[in-house]
Design a protein around this motif. Structure first.
Motif: not given
Length: 264
Positions: A48-57
């Motif tokens: 359960q997360t709202k992915l931001q770019q850094e987290e996604f990468e």
């Protein structure tokens, strides 16, 4: 590993099929309710997360993601655009699986198509009477800022976080119908008639999202529907059929195995 970006009712169906074919699947949702909706599969890990770019990468690198299947909501264009850009940068496969649109009804004079939420607000303001909103809770602010609250009736999920956000906007029980769909044509028709609705505002969420039943119900009671078009996102490979998507994933899986054998 496959990363599935979930956000629609089709997510559970997709994971159920993937779980029987792949030993490790990672799925993401943004709410606790979304976690519950996906079900429980031994080979599926749900974040359960709202992915931001850094987290996604970071997620792609650490979990060795090879394919991203985007099954987020058609109006969640931010996560789709982020996924497309990151997959392109990381040189991994991005596949989009989504509901078909209802644009085959575009010639119906009862349907008023608009490009976005602000345009929907301006058009809805011109009607006299109550405005029935079936757009979820994220964009209610746009309507509350422009239209007197007593004219608004929002149908939203009966979830505490959603209801709290409605209350914070100044909406009260007279403005809220908290129910979980799907809603049949007959149920929609009864709601529209009972609430003395003059216009319905909805998104083009496709058949699974209940759009057709809303359109038919509104036509039956003689009220127009403002339909907000889907955001224009260049997804690349888009699949509307689960079998076709699975065939592509099978081909990609075989290609990966072949590449490994070639490198032995």
């Amino acid at each position: 590993m496959i990363l599935a970006l979930c956000g629609t009712s089709e997510g559970r169906e997709l994971l159920g099929v993937l779980a029987g074919e792949y030993p490790a699947i990672l799925a993401t949702v943004t709410t606790p309710y979304g976690v519950e909706c996906l079900g429980d599969y031994p080979t599926v890990e749900v974040l359960q997360t709202k992915l931001q770019q850094e987290e996604f990468e970071k997620l792609i690198e650490e979990r060795q993601i090879q394919v991203v299947v985007d099954i987020s909501h058609p109006y969640a264009e931010k996560i789709s655009t982020l996924a497309i850009n990151v997959c392109r940068e990381k040189k991994i496969h991005y596949l989009r699986y989504e509901r078909r649109t209802t644009e085959q009804l575009q010639e119906d004079p009862n349907i008023l198509w608009v490009e976005d939420f602000p345009e929907a607000v301006q058009l809805a303001k011109g009607f006299v009477g109550r405005i029935f909103l079936t757009i979820g809770s994220n964009h209610l602010t746009t309507f509350v800022k422009e239209i007197p609250k007593e004219r608004l009736l929002a149908r939203v999920l009966p979830v505490s976080k959603v209801l709290l956000s409605c209350e914070e906007l100044g909406l009260n029980p007279d403005n809220i119908i908290a129910m979980k769909g799907p809603f049949s044509e007959e149920m929609n028709r009864a709601m529209f008639a009972m609430q003395d609705v003059s216009v319905v505002v909805t998104k083009d969420s496709g058949g699974a999202g209940g759009t057709l039943d809303k359109l038919r119900a509104a036509k039956a009671v003689g009220i127009p529907v403002i339909v907000i078009k889907r955001p224009a996102v260049d997804y690349g490979e888009v699949y509307y059929d689960l079998k076709e998507l699975m065939n592509t994933l099978k081909i990609l899986k075989e290609e990966k195995v072949s590449m490994k054998l070639d490198n032995v």
